[in-house]
Each structure stands twice: as structure tokens, then as C-alpha cells.
Design a protein around this motif. Sequence first.
Motif, PDB file in Angstrom:
ATOM      1  N   GLU A   6      -2.901   3.104   4.406  1.00  0.00           N
ATOM      2  CA  GLU A   6      -3.056   2.073   5.538  1.00  0.00           C
ATOM      3  C   GLU A   6      -3.839   1.237   5.354  1.00  0.00           C
ATOM      4  N   GLU A   7      -5.185   1.442   3.990  1.00  0.00           N
ATOM      5  CA  GLU A   7      -6.337   0.701   3.882  1.00  0.00           C
ATOM      6  C   GLU A   7      -5.772   0.246   2.651  1.00  0.00           C
ATOM      7  N   ASP A   8      -4.688   0.249   2.027  1.00  0.00           N
ATOM      8  CA  ASP A   8      -4.067  -0.068   0.701  1.00  0.00           C
ATOM      9  C   ASP A   8      -4.129  -1.273   1.485  1.00  0.00           C
ATOM     10  N   TYR A   9      -2.968  -1.674   1.782  1.00  0.00           N
ATOM     11  CA  TYR A   9      -1.942  -2.631   1.793  1.00  0.00           C
ATOM     12  C   TYR A   9      -2.642  -3.454   2.699  1.00  0.00           C
ATOM     13  N   LYS A  10      -3.295  -3.720   3.234  1.00  0.00           N
ATOM     14  CA  LYS A  10      -4.841  -3.935   4.078  1.00  0.00           C
ATOM     15  C   LYS A  10      -4.999  -4.889   3.285  1.00  0.00           C
ATOM     16  N   ARG A  11      -5.454  -3.787   1.901  1.00  0.00           N
ATOM     17  CA  ARG A  11      -6.576  -4.361   0.995  1.00  0.00           C
ATOM     18  C   ARG A  11      -6.067  -5.239  -0.449  1.00  0.00           C
ATOM     19  N   VAL A  12      -5.050  -4.659  -0.661  1.00  0.00           N
ATOM     20  CA  VAL A  12      -3.956  -5.691  -1.991  1.00  0.00           C
ATOM     21  C   VAL A  12      -3.016  -7.159  -0.940  1.00  0.00           C
ATOM     22  N   LEU A  42       2.009  -5.634   6.326  1.00  0.00           N
ATOM     23  CA  LEU A  42       2.658  -4.437   7.009  1.00  0.00           C
ATOM     24  C   LEU A  42       2.774  -3.182   6.628  1.00  0.00           C
ATOM     25  N   GLN A  43       2.918  -3.333   5.433  1.00  0.00           N
ATOM     26  CA  GLN A  43       2.904  -1.661   4.599  1.00  0.00           C
ATOM     27  C   GLN A  43       2.946  -2.030   3.255  1.00  0.00           C
ATOM     28  N   LEU A  44       2.577  -0.887   2.390  1.00  0.00           N
ATOM     29  CA  LEU A  44       2.657  -1.303   0.929  1.00  0.00           C
ATOM     30  C   LEU A  44       3.706   0.672   0.713  1.00  0.00           C
ATOM     31  N   SER A  45       4.468   0.458   0.107  1.00  0.00           N
ATOM     32  CA  SER A  45       6.001   1.642  -0.876  1.00  0.00           C
ATOM     33  C   SER A  45       5.847   1.117  -2.014  1.00  0.00           C
ATOM     34  N   ARG A  46       5.737   2.074  -2.801  1.00  0.00           N
ATOM     35  CA  ARG A  46       6.146   2.274  -3.916  1.00  0.00           C
ATOM     36  C   ARG A  46       6.673   0.995  -4.526  1.00  0.00           C
ATOM     37  N   GLY A  47       5.630  -0.297  -4.515  1.00  0.00           N
ATOM     38  CA  GLY A  47       5.076  -1.526  -5.303  1.00  0.00           C
ATOM     39  C   GLY A  47       5.569  -2.227  -4.883  1.00  0.00           C
ATOM     40  N   THR A  48       6.246  -1.986  -3.285  1.00  0.00           N
ATOM     41  CA  THR A  48       6.755  -3.474  -2.799  1.00  0.00           C
ATOM     42  C   THR A  48       5.592  -3.302  -1.162  1.00  0.00           C
ATOM     43  N   LEU A  49       5.449  -4.274  -1.211  1.00  0.00           N
ATOM     44  CA  LEU A  49       4.408  -4.906  -0.433  1.00  0.00           C
ATOM     45  C   LEU A  49       5.158  -5.588   0.976  1.00  0.00           C
TER      46      LEU A  49
END
Length: 485
Positions: A6-12, A42-49
Motif C-alpha cells: 500500500e505504501e509502495d504504490y503511493k511512494r512510486v 490505486l495499486q502496484l502489482s507486477r510492475g504495473t502501476l
Amino acid sequence: MAINMEEDYKRVWRECLEVIKDSLGPENSKAYETWFTPIVPLQLSRGTLIVQVPSQYFYEYLEEHYIDLLRRVIRMQLGAGGMLKYSVVVDQSIASRPMAVTLPSTGRQSTRNRPSDLPVNLNKEGSRELPNPFVIPGIQKTRINSQLNPNCTLENFVEGDCNRLARSAGYAVAEKPGQTSFNPLLIHSNVGLGKTHLANAIGMKTKELHPDKVVLYVTSEQFMAQYAQAGRDGSTNDFIHFYETIDVLIIDDIQFWAGKAPKTQEAFFHIFNYLHQRNCQIIITSDKAPGELQGLEHRLISRLMWGLVAELQMPDVQTRKQILMQKLQNEGIEMSNDVVEYIAYNISSNVRELEGVLISLMAQGSLNHKQITIDLARQMVDRFVQSSTREISISYIQKVVCDTLNLPVECIQQTSRKREIVQARQLAMYFAKQITKSSLSVIGMQCGNKDHATVLHACKQIENLRQTDRHTRALVEELERKFAD
Ligand code: ADP
Ligand code: MG
């Protein structure tokens, strides 16, 4: 180490934003605020933001103006395989067309998931890929030019018995485009009675009430020319897709297709079905009732009668007076009631002529500083009535046809069965039927004292030859141009 996604996608996204802000520079801080701060990760998963954008238009704007920048920052943050995916907040009007948009940061092109029933082009290799997403008309959705005339509104379309049904149906359609049983709405009348005005006005009102609806006004002639051009450019699919993205499609003067353009009619037939199935609104105008639209495909005519067929009639004297007074008020010109009444009583052909007389009078008044008296009005009215009858007379048609064929105009009246004279007579009958309001028997009487069946036969004959014989087609088209001048 546990990664907090959750933190990751925001940070990215925050880091992306920093680079974007930097790249745009302080001189573009307004653009940054407008186009980037509203984006919500909203989300980051498998290299897709995945980010959320407020509207489809927003996405389109980003794609058009900032695609390179976005691609660059996504690669910087997520590596070469990084992807950015948009989630568009779909509003009511386009809810029926779900859309997710993907921007691969590695490829040159973006792709979008289209509703599965949309036709998708096969490229040369046969893979299911869209030819060029930057020109997919669907993506241009909110940015097309509606081609509406802002001077034609429902507010300045004077209501009378002559147009009440069509006008109120138009209002209902604008309030709930595609949601009423008036779909299609077919407006027909003789020339100059307000079809174009009303069709435009419905478009204008729709845009006012539903700014996010895509409204398009085209004349049938434009549509036909665009279709032909698309055929030459090999972009017929793009043409069809473009029309399939319209929410409210207005086609003016559909009678223009009668007897010609079978391919255009077919393309329109498919577009019609597509839009109708999706509850998009179709508005058509014609100078004939659908039953009289000879030369239009039967299946198309039957579609035209699915919704409401509304006729505009010549306004009665009171409505004509009101139209004149409204026009005067708009122009800030005063005219005595007597003069207005004189015009209203004496011009009973159509509204365009009514306005024509008024405009000429106003010009006389202001240019020549003449007093606008009943006398002046009478002169103007006479001039209009004369010129308009001359324009559409059968003898004028005979003259043009015979001049073109290098024959003396008298030959039409002769009983000769010579091929060229028969052709001249048939052409004169054909155009008299097309252009004038005369009945078949009146046309027959004036063209060599023939009966109505002969005229009907002549019309069919020309229609057939036009389809099958190159020379006749060229001749008919040449004459059409002459009569259009
Ligand atoms: P059509 O398309 O049927 O040939 P138009 O829409 O071009 O006719 O109308 C001719 C002119 O008459 C236009 O200037 C239009 O604004 C005007 N007009 C027609 N009907 C009305 C009306 N009810 N109120 C105001 N203006 C009208
Ligand atoms: Mg018109």
C-alpha cells in the motif's frame, strides 16, 4: 523484509510526480496542477502501476500531451518492463462502454480494452491489434467538433401548431437522448420550414443539458463525401468506428442519398443499427416523408420509421408574425406592425423566404435610409414571390435539360419518339418530380401532354439508367449541379 504494497504504490507515484514536476519546470506549474495532482495512485502489482484519472477526457489529454514524459518516469521508477494503467472514473453517459486504458511503457503504442463486441481490425500479420491507437476515434471522444450552429436554438425556434409535435419531441430527445421512444427522430418538411434549425437546436439543447454527450451534426452530403474519402484512404473502418462513438448523431437532408450512394447507405445502415442498439440518439431530416423517399434502401426506410416521424408545416399567419418579430427584435430594428403583417400575410411559401423578405427590407432601410413603408414591403414581396416561382418552374427545368442536350426546348412538346427527344422529355419529368412540388399529372401535362403513368415510368427509367448506364449517370449529375446553382 515485508513489503508494504500500500505504501509502495503511493511512494512510486510520489516519486513519479517529483520527476514530472521537475521536468515540466516552474513555468508549467499550472499544467502540473491541472493534469497531475488529480491523479490518484490505486495499486502496484507486477510492475504495473494503476492510477485513477477523473474522466476519459483527462486520460485523452494525458495521452496526447504527456505520453512520452509518463513513459519515461514509469521506466525510471519501475524498470524497462514497467507499465502504467489508467482507471477511468466512468460517468453515467459512458457507463455503457466500459473502458480500461493501458499504457505499456515499453511499446510505442498504447492499447485499450474495448467492449468485446466492437469490431477490431486485423493487421497484416493477423494479430488482434488496433491499427494506431492515437487515431482511434473512440479515444477522441469528447474532442470532436459538433458542427452545430449556435444560432439555431430551441429558444429561438418559434412554436406554433405547424411544429408543436416536432419541437416538443425534440425537447424530450434533448432531455433524454436515446432514452425516449423517439429514436430515431425523423423530421421532414418542404424546404425552408425549419428542419435544419430544429435538428441543430436539439443538438444544442442536448449539449447544454448533457455536456459530456458527444453530439455530431453532419449533412448527408458530408457523410457521403467522408465515406468516399475513407474508401480512397483505406480507412473505412476508422470512419465506421468514428461514427459509432457518437451519442447523438444528426444527419441532415437524408433525401440526398436517394437513388445514389448504395455503399454510403449501407455504411449508415450499420452505424444506425449499432447506435440504436446502444440507445444512442439518431436524428434525421428529410424533405420527404419516409414513404416517399424513393431510391433509399427499403431496410433503411423501415428503420427511419421505428421512432417518431414528425412533419413541419408552414406556420400560420400568427406564427409567421411572431417569427418576423423575433427576428426584428434580435436585430434591434423596429418596423411598423402593418409592414410585419403585410409580409406575414403575403409570404406563405416558407420561413426562409419570409426571412429573406425581411432581411432585404432591413437592408433597404438601413443602406438607402428609406422609410420602410408598406409600398417598399410590397415591392420586396413581389420580387421574392416572382423569383421563387421562376426558380422552380417546370419550363425552366425543360430549358436547362434541352440546353444541355443541345436540343430546342420545343422538342419536349412534340410527339416524337426519337431516342434523344424521349430522353430529354424523361429527364425533364424526372427533375420536375425531384425539384418542384407539382403532381405527376401536372408534370405530364406540361411535358408533351402525357399522363401521370408516363411520368412515373420516366422517373423509374432515369433512376434505373442512372444506376446502370455511365452516360446517363454523368448527364444526371451534370444537370444536378446546374440545378443546384
Ligand atoms: P429547412 O432545413 O427545412 O430547409 P431551415 O431550418 O434552414 O429550413 O429554416 C429556414 C430559415 O427559417 C432558417 O433561418 C430558420 O432559422 C428559420 N426558421 C424556420 N422555422 C422557424 C421557427 N419556427 N422559428 C424561427 N425561425 C425559423
Ligand atoms: Mg435544411
